[in-house]
Design an enzyme around this catalytic site. Structure first.
Site, PDB file in Angstrom:
ATOM      1  N   SER A 100      -7.099  -1.529  12.781  1.00  0.00           N
ATOM      2  CA  SER A 100      -7.995  -0.382  12.978  1.00  0.00           C
ATOM      3  C   SER A 100      -8.648  -0.469  14.353  1.00  0.00           C
ATOM      4  CB  SER A 100      -9.066  -0.441  11.884  1.00  0.00           C
ATOM      5  OG  SER A 100     -10.222   0.231  12.286  1.00  0.00           O
ATOM      6  N   TYR A 108     -15.163  -4.875   6.965  1.00  0.00           N
ATOM      7  CA  TYR A 108     -13.921  -4.148   7.275  1.00  0.00           C
ATOM      8  C   TYR A 108     -13.440  -4.493   8.689  1.00  0.00           C
ATOM      9  CZ  TYR A 108     -10.663  -0.290   7.920  1.00  0.00           C
ATOM     10  OH  TYR A 108      -9.534   0.454   8.176  1.00  0.00           O
ATOM     11  N   ILE A 168      -1.294   6.241   4.337  1.00  0.00           N
ATOM     12  CA  ILE A 168      -0.429   5.801   5.441  1.00  0.00           C
ATOM     13  C   ILE A 168       0.779   5.025   4.912  1.00  0.00           C
ATOM     14  CG2 ILE A 168      -0.365   4.335   7.506  1.00  0.00           C
ATOM     15  CD1 ILE A 168      -3.374   5.007   7.911  1.00  0.00           C
ATOM     16  N   ALA A 222       1.696   3.321  -2.259  1.00  0.00           N
ATOM     17  CA  ALA A 222       1.434   4.397  -3.230  1.00  0.00           C
ATOM     18  C   ALA A 222       0.579   5.523  -2.667  1.00  0.00           C
ATOM     19  CB  ALA A 222       0.779   3.813  -4.486  1.00  0.00           C
ATOM     20  N   GLY A 272       0.817  -1.217   0.000  1.00  0.00           N
ATOM     21  CA  GLY A 272       0.000   0.000   0.000  1.00  0.00           C
ATOM     22  C   GLY A 272       0.845   1.259   0.000  1.00  0.00           C
TER      23      GLY A 272
HETATM   24  P1  NAD Z   1      -5.275   4.725   1.009  1.00  0.00           P
HETATM   25  O1  NAD Z   1      -6.462   4.427   0.172  1.00  0.00           O
HETATM   26  O2  NAD Z   1      -4.718   6.102   1.003  1.00  0.00           O
HETATM   27  O3  NAD Z   1      -4.097   3.701   0.657  1.00  0.00           O
HETATM   28  C1  NAD Z   1      -4.327   2.331   0.515  1.00  0.00           C
HETATM   29  C2  NAD Z   1      -3.324   1.765  -0.471  1.00  0.00           C
HETATM   30  O4  NAD Z   1      -3.591   0.354  -0.591  1.00  0.00           O
HETATM   31  C3  NAD Z   1      -3.464   2.389  -1.878  1.00  0.00           C
HETATM   32  O5  NAD Z   1      -2.209   2.794  -2.373  1.00  0.00           O
HETATM   33  C4  NAD Z   1      -4.048   1.265  -2.685  1.00  0.00           C
HETATM   34  O6  NAD Z   1      -3.681   1.277  -4.055  1.00  0.00           O
HETATM   35  C5  NAD Z   1      -3.507   0.027  -1.951  1.00  0.00           C
HETATM   36  N1  NAD Z   1      -4.320  -1.127  -2.305  1.00  0.00           N
HETATM   37  C6  NAD Z   1      -5.667  -1.236  -2.244  1.00  0.00           C
HETATM   38  N2  NAD Z   1      -6.077  -2.380  -2.804  1.00  0.00           N
HETATM   39  C7  NAD Z   1      -4.955  -3.020  -3.221  1.00  0.00           C
HETATM   40  C8  NAD Z   1      -4.730  -4.244  -3.889  1.00  0.00           C
HETATM   41  N3  NAD Z   1      -5.741  -5.035  -4.300  1.00  0.00           N
HETATM   42  N4  NAD Z   1      -3.453  -4.594  -4.155  1.00  0.00           N
HETATM   43  C9  NAD Z   1      -2.424  -3.780  -3.810  1.00  0.00           C
HETATM   44  N5  NAD Z   1      -2.581  -2.620  -3.185  1.00  0.00           N
HETATM   45  C10 NAD Z   1      -3.831  -2.225  -2.898  1.00  0.00           C
HETATM   46  O7  NAD Z   1      -5.684   4.293   2.488  1.00  0.00           O
HETATM   47  P2  NAD Z   1      -4.981   4.493   3.903  1.00  0.00           P
HETATM   48  O8  NAD Z   1      -5.918   5.260   4.736  1.00  0.00           O
HETATM   49  O9  NAD Z   1      -3.575   4.944   3.772  1.00  0.00           O
HETATM   50  O10 NAD Z   1      -5.037   2.999   4.453  1.00  0.00           O
HETATM   51  C11 NAD Z   1      -3.885   2.229   4.738  1.00  0.00           C
HETATM   52  C12 NAD Z   1      -4.257   1.182   5.771  1.00  0.00           C
HETATM   53  O11 NAD Z   1      -4.603   1.832   6.982  1.00  0.00           O
HETATM   54  C13 NAD Z   1      -5.435   0.320   5.386  1.00  0.00           C
HETATM   55  O12 NAD Z   1      -5.179  -1.035   5.717  1.00  0.00           O
HETATM   56  C14 NAD Z   1      -6.562   0.877   6.230  1.00  0.00           C
HETATM   57  O13 NAD Z   1      -7.555  -0.078   6.500  1.00  0.00           O
HETATM   58  C15 NAD Z   1      -5.809   1.287   7.464  1.00  0.00           C
HETATM   59  N6  NAD Z   1      -6.516   2.268   8.274  1.00  0.00           N
HETATM   60  C16 NAD Z   1      -6.775   3.500   7.765  1.00  0.00           C
HETATM   61  C17 NAD Z   1      -7.478   4.417   8.541  1.00  0.00           C
HETATM   62  C18 NAD Z   1      -7.773   5.802   8.038  1.00  0.00           C
HETATM   63  O14 NAD Z   1      -8.588   6.505   8.656  1.00  0.00           O
HETATM   64  N7  NAD Z   1      -7.186   6.263   6.945  1.00  0.00           N
HETATM   65  C19 NAD Z   1      -7.909   4.059   9.827  1.00  0.00           C
HETATM   66  C20 NAD Z   1      -7.615   2.788  10.312  1.00  0.00           C
HETATM   67  C21 NAD Z   1      -6.912   1.897   9.528  1.00  0.00           C
END
Ligand code: NAD
Length: 255
Positions: free
Chosen positions: A114, A151, A13, A10, A8
């Site tokens: 999460s 989720y 987080i 790209a 992830g």
């Molecule tokens: P984001 O959408 O900014 O980044 C997620 C990344 O995962 C993207 O780059 C996406 O391309 C990649 N991804 C998604 N599906 C994919 C696949 N099939 N194959 C390869 N890569 C894939 O989201 P984020 O908020 O940075 O989330 C990162 C992690 O943090 C996640 O696991 C999310 O559940 C967790 N999280 C986020 C939050 C929040 O509020 N942002 C809260 C709790 C947990």
């Protein structure tokens, strides 16, 4: 220079973690659907095998750390994909790269979970189904549940898998520390997707965050960098809530 794989990488987080680790001197192997060292789709078994193969080649079979961060939010309409990426996309990568981690003198892995895992509704039959490892059944089940149930259930299963796995001979006994970060709302495209959803938007806005506001991706990256460092060599199998105090507020003294 330590080799550290980040899924992830790209966006959000994962991008913040990759940037932070690179600044700290690591060779970061990013894994994502685009803009990464290893381009792979973690929602399918073939994509996960390609990711494992790509990382193994990039690190020459010796991996110092792995961060399983890729994920889809509860607002995503393909509920089966949420389960596949959020549980299998993390768990299978960890298992598939275990021997590369064991080849390093000491290794560490962090999964991004999460704080929804401790909220009411996280417990569902999906959790046990994930832990049993039959992705076809999990995907069928996911299609019958709400996005937030899938989720939270997939993240809870991942955390339970980690708690069972971390203290075993194959992991802690092989010098690999496994820990989790349970994040609260963090400003990223995933959170924006949730906030613009008709049902999840108001629910997220009503979510109490005692410190006020939402976290930044760098808040999570700082803790992940610490958990991967030698300073936390005695930290193993733990779940760190990085959520501005929400979990403490909701669950109180129970932990
Ligand atoms: P984001 O959408 O900014 O980044 C997620 C990344 O995962 C993207 O780059 C996406 O391309 C990649 N991804 C998604 N599906 C994919 C696949 N099939 N194959 C390869 N890569 C894939 O989201 P984020 O908020 O940075 O989330 C990162 C992690 O943090 C996640 O696991 C999310 O559940 C967790 N999280 C986020 C939050 C929040 O509020 N942002 C809260 C709790 C947990």
């Amino acid at each position: 220079m330590p080799s550290i794989a980040v899924t992830g990488s790209a966006s959000g987080i994962g991008a913040a973690i990759a940037a932070r680790l690179a600044r700290d001197g690591a060779e970061v192997i990013g894994i994502d659907l685009r803009d990464a060292t290893v381009i792979a789709d973690l929602s399918t078994p073939e994509g996960r095998l390609a990711a494992i193969d790509g990382v193994r080649q990039a690190c020459a079979g010796r991996l110092d750390a792995l961060v399983a961060c890729a994920g889809l939010g509860p607002h995503v309409t393909d509920h089966a994909a949420i389960a596949s990426v959020n549980y299998f996309g993390a768990q299978e990568l960890l298992v598939g790269l275990r021997r590369d981690l064991a080849a390093a003198e000491t290794a560490s892995a962090v999964v991004i979970s999460s704080n929804s895992t401790t909220m009411p509704g996280a417990e569902s039959p999906l959790v046990e189904a994930c832990l049993e490892g039959d992705e076809t059944i999990v995907r069928q089940m996911a299609a019958t549940l709400t996005g937030s149930q899938v989720y939270a259930g997939a993240k809870l299963a991942l955390t339970q898998w980690l708690r069972r796995t971390a203290p075993t001979a194959e992991w802690a006994g092989a010098g690999i520390r496994l820990n989790a970060v349970a994040a609260g709302p963090v400003r990223t495209p995933l959170l924006e997707g949730g906030l613009s959803h008709a049902i999840y938007g108001p629910a997220i806005r009503n979510f109490p965050v005692p410190t006020g506001g939402y976290g930044d991706a760098d808040d999570i990256a700082a803790v992940v960098a610490f958990l991967l460092s030698g300073e936390t060599r005695y930290v193993c199998g733990s779940v760190w809530f990085i959520d501005g105090g929400t979990d403490a507020l909701v669950r109180g003294a129970k932990y």
